[in-house]
Motif scaffolding. Structure first.
Motif, PDB file in Angstrom:
ATOM      1  N   GLN A 236       0.806  -1.212   0.000  1.00  0.00           N
ATOM      2  CA  GLN A 236       0.000   0.000   0.000  1.00  0.00           C
ATOM      3  C   GLN A 236       0.840   1.264   0.000  1.00  0.00           C
ATOM      4  O   GLN A 236       0.316   2.369   0.028  1.00  0.00           O
ATOM      5  N   GLY A 237       2.160   1.123  -0.046  1.00  0.00           N
ATOM      6  CA  GLY A 237       3.033   2.285  -0.132  1.00  0.00           C
ATOM      7  C   GLY A 237       3.586   2.777   1.189  1.00  0.00           C
ATOM      8  O   GLY A 237       4.319   3.760   1.227  1.00  0.00           O
ATOM      9  N   PHE A 238       3.239   2.101   2.298  1.00  0.00           N
ATOM     10  CA  PHE A 238       3.744   2.539   3.597  1.00  0.00           C
ATOM     11  C   PHE A 238       5.040   1.817   3.909  1.00  0.00           C
ATOM     12  O   PHE A 238       5.099   0.596   3.891  1.00  0.00           O
ATOM     13  N   ARG A 239       6.071   2.592   4.206  1.00  0.00           N
ATOM     14  CA  ARG A 239       7.357   2.017   4.595  1.00  0.00           C
ATOM     15  C   ARG A 239       7.766   2.612   5.935  1.00  0.00           C
ATOM     16  O   ARG A 239       7.748   3.827   6.109  1.00  0.00           O
ATOM     17  N   THR A 240       8.137   1.745   6.847  1.00  0.00           N
ATOM     18  CA  THR A 240       8.592   2.233   8.138  1.00  0.00           C
ATOM     19  C   THR A 240       9.952   2.903   7.981  1.00  0.00           C
ATOM     20  O   THR A 240      10.895   2.288   7.490  1.00  0.00           O
ATOM     21  N   PRO A 241      10.074   4.171   8.352  1.00  0.00           N
ATOM     22  CA  PRO A 241      11.357   4.860   8.189  1.00  0.00           C
ATOM     23  C   PRO A 241      12.417   4.292   9.119  1.00  0.00           C
ATOM     24  O   PRO A 241      12.121   3.793  10.203  1.00  0.00           O
ATOM     25  N   THR A 242      13.669   4.368   8.672  1.00  0.00           N
ATOM     26  CA  THR A 242      14.769   3.957   9.525  1.00  0.00           C
ATOM     27  C   THR A 242      14.971   5.005  10.608  1.00  0.00           C
ATOM     28  O   THR A 242      14.376   6.092  10.583  1.00  0.00           O
ATOM     29  N   GLU A 243      15.812   4.689  11.588  1.00  0.00           N
ATOM     30  CA  GLU A 243      16.055   5.638  12.675  1.00  0.00           C
ATOM     31  C   GLU A 243      16.597   6.967  12.156  1.00  0.00           C
ATOM     32  O   GLU A 243      16.283   8.032  12.671  1.00  0.00           O
ATOM     33  N   SER A 244      17.439   6.901  11.105  1.00  0.00           N
ATOM     34  CA  SER A 244      18.018   8.127  10.558  1.00  0.00           C
ATOM     35  C   SER A 244      16.984   8.940   9.779  1.00  0.00           C
ATOM     36  O   SER A 244      17.126  10.153   9.632  1.00  0.00           O
ATOM     37  N   GLN A 245      15.945   8.263   9.265  1.00  0.00           N
ATOM     38  CA  GLN A 245      14.922   8.949   8.482  1.00  0.00           C
ATOM     39  C   GLN A 245      13.757   9.442   9.332  1.00  0.00           C
ATOM     40  O   GLN A 245      13.051  10.362   8.933  1.00  0.00           O
ATOM     41  N   ARG A 246      13.577   8.861  10.486  1.00  0.00           N
ATOM     42  CA  ARG A 246      12.404   9.161  11.288  1.00  0.00           C
ATOM     43  C   ARG A 246      12.455  10.589  11.830  1.00  0.00           C
ATOM     44  O   ARG A 246      13.487  11.058  12.297  1.00  0.00           O
ATOM     45  N   VAL A 247      11.310  11.266  11.756  1.00  0.00           N
ATOM     46  CA  VAL A 247      11.185  12.644  12.228  1.00  0.00           C
ATOM     47  C   VAL A 247      10.397  12.640  13.528  1.00  0.00           C
ATOM     48  O   VAL A 247       9.335  12.021  13.617  1.00  0.00           O
ATOM     49  N   ASP A 248      10.919  13.328  14.524  1.00  0.00           N
ATOM     50  CA  ASP A 248      10.223  13.446  15.805  1.00  0.00           C
ATOM     51  C   ASP A 248       9.322  14.680  15.734  1.00  0.00           C
ATOM     52  O   ASP A 248       9.756  15.805  15.958  1.00  0.00           O
ATOM     53  N   PHE A 249       8.049  14.456  15.421  1.00  0.00           N
ATOM     54  CA  PHE A 249       7.114  15.568  15.297  1.00  0.00           C
ATOM     55  C   PHE A 249       6.619  16.058  16.653  1.00  0.00           C
ATOM     56  O   PHE A 249       6.083  17.160  16.740  1.00  0.00           O
ATOM     57  N   GLY A 250       6.750  15.225  17.669  1.00  0.00           N
ATOM     58  CA  GLY A 250       6.261  15.622  18.982  1.00  0.00           C
ATOM     59  C   GLY A 250       4.740  15.656  19.068  1.00  0.00           C
ATOM     60  O   GLY A 250       4.178  16.369  19.899  1.00  0.00           O
ATOM     61  N   LEU A 251       4.069  14.870  18.219  1.00  0.00           N
ATOM     62  CA  LEU A 251       2.610  14.858  18.190  1.00  0.00           C
ATOM     63  C   LEU A 251       2.000  13.881  19.184  1.00  0.00           C
ATOM     64  O   LEU A 251       0.788  13.829  19.345  1.00  0.00           O
ATOM     65  N   GLY A 252       2.834  13.092  19.822  1.00  0.00           N
ATOM     66  CA  GLY A 252       2.364  12.226  20.895  1.00  0.00           C
ATOM     67  C   GLY A 252       1.230  11.305  20.503  1.00  0.00           C
ATOM     68  O   GLY A 252       1.336  10.506  19.579  1.00  0.00           O
ATOM     69  N   ILE A 253       0.102  11.456  21.194  1.00  0.00           N
ATOM     70  CA  ILE A 253      -1.020  10.544  21.022  1.00  0.00           C
ATOM     71  C   ILE A 253      -1.575  10.545  19.605  1.00  0.00           C
ATOM     72  O   ILE A 253      -2.137   9.540  19.136  1.00  0.00           O
ATOM     73  N   ILE A 254      -1.429  11.634  18.870  1.00  0.00           N
ATOM     74  CA  ILE A 254      -1.920  11.678  17.490  1.00  0.00           C
ATOM     75  C   ILE A 254      -1.216  10.635  16.643  1.00  0.00           C
ATOM     76  O   ILE A 254      -1.824   9.988  15.780  1.00  0.00           O
ATOM     77  N   GLU A 255       0.086  10.447  16.884  1.00  0.00           N
ATOM     78  CA  GLU A 255       0.843   9.494  16.067  1.00  0.00           C
ATOM     79  C   GLU A 255       0.368   8.065  16.277  1.00  0.00           C
ATOM     80  O   GLU A 255       0.575   7.205  15.420  1.00  0.00           O
ATOM     81  N   ARG A 256      -0.275   7.795  17.413  1.00  0.00           N
ATOM     82  CA  ARG A 256      -0.782   6.444  17.658  1.00  0.00           C
ATOM     83  C   ARG A 256      -1.950   6.097  16.745  1.00  0.00           C
ATOM     84  O   ARG A 256      -2.353   4.938  16.669  1.00  0.00           O
ATOM     85  N   SER A 257      -2.485   7.089  16.055  1.00  0.00           N
ATOM     86  CA  SER A 257      -3.587   6.829  15.131  1.00  0.00           C
ATOM     87  C   SER A 257      -3.108   6.203  13.828  1.00  0.00           C
ATOM     88  O   SER A 257      -3.930   5.752  13.025  1.00  0.00           O
TER      89      SER A 257
END
Length: 247
Positions: free
Chosen positions: A22-43
């Motif tokens: 479906q086009g979703f790829r889990t980003p690597t640690e170096s690619q991951r962005v910390d948005f600080g959205l907390g509970i929203i990201e659990r959606s």
């Protein structure tokens, strides 16, 4: 017990394969962005805000559009912390570029492109999303159908560029291939007692639709360069929002 564990492993592997298709790829640690959205990201799948995807943001009027622009700027500020360039494509630009500093964005890292008609705008957004050198592309447009959104989603699945499509007062809300659909509305800011001036930007955040995720509603404010939960509300959607969600 061992059989149950094996079944869980098989289920997780199948789920991962489906998400990849479906086009979703889990980003690597170096690619991951910390948005600080907390509970929203659990959606979202894997409890991660989806980058390298298309996000659709719906605004009904100018006040909502201003709130949506602020929320997008907060997201862009996080995505561009490590450098990178963003293209901001629109027909009638109303953004005041120096204000981006408030969200941690150097205005010279954003290239603004003004076009004359929406057909050219959509084409330019699609071509820009194919450029791997970009961190993100913002497109301010009104209408978007399923076929057009599929082309944009296919583009980001190859480039891994994040697309934010801000739709101001669209005539129709149709089903699209976008990963998420949002509605951002302004909330009155709050001040400490006896403190003069204006409070921090504050928004009601509605995630109306999320691929493989759960919609919800929250309240956020932007303070000291980060998102902050001023309150959390349960997901209560109006009749209009139920229609947006269904699309």
């Amino acid at each position: 017990m061992i059989q149950a564990i094996n079944k869980i492993d098989i289920f997780q592997q199948l789920q991962k394969q489906i998400h990849t298709l479906q086009g979703f790829r889990t980003p690597t640690e170096s690619q991951r962005v910390d948005f600080g959205l907390g509970i929203i990201e659990r959606s979202f799948t894997g409890n991660i805000f989806p980058t390298g995807a298309i996000h659709e943001l719906i605004s009904a009027g100018r006040e909502d559009a201003a709130a949506t622009t602020g929320f997008m700027a907060g997201l862009l500020g996080k995505m561009m912390q490590r450098g990178g360039i963003c293209l901001w494509i629109s027909q009638k630009r109303t953004l005041f570029p120096p204000a981006l500093k408030f969200f941690g964005i150097d205005p010279d890292r954003v290239v603004f492109i003004d076009v004359k008609n929406e057909k050219d705008l959509l084409w330019m957004v699609e071509e820009s999303l194919k450029c791997q050198a970009l961190s993100a592309v913002v497109g301010e447009l009104k209408e978007l159908n399923l076929t057009e959104s599929r082309r944009l989603q296919l583009a980001v699945e190859q480039s891994r560029v994040t697309g934010l499509l801000h739709r101001l007062n669209p005539r129709r809300i149709e089903n699209t291939a976008c990963t998420a659909r949002w509605k951002i509305t302004p909330l009155a800011s709050s001040l400490d007692p006896e403190m003069p001036g204006m409070g921090f930007a504050r928004w009601n955040i509605e995630l109306l639709k999320a691929r493989n995720g759960e919609p919800g509603q929250w309240q956020l404010q932007w303070i000291n360069g980060s998102f902050d939960y001023s309150a959390v509300k349960p997901s209560i959607l109006s009749d209009e929002d139920q229609l947006l969600k269904a699309g």
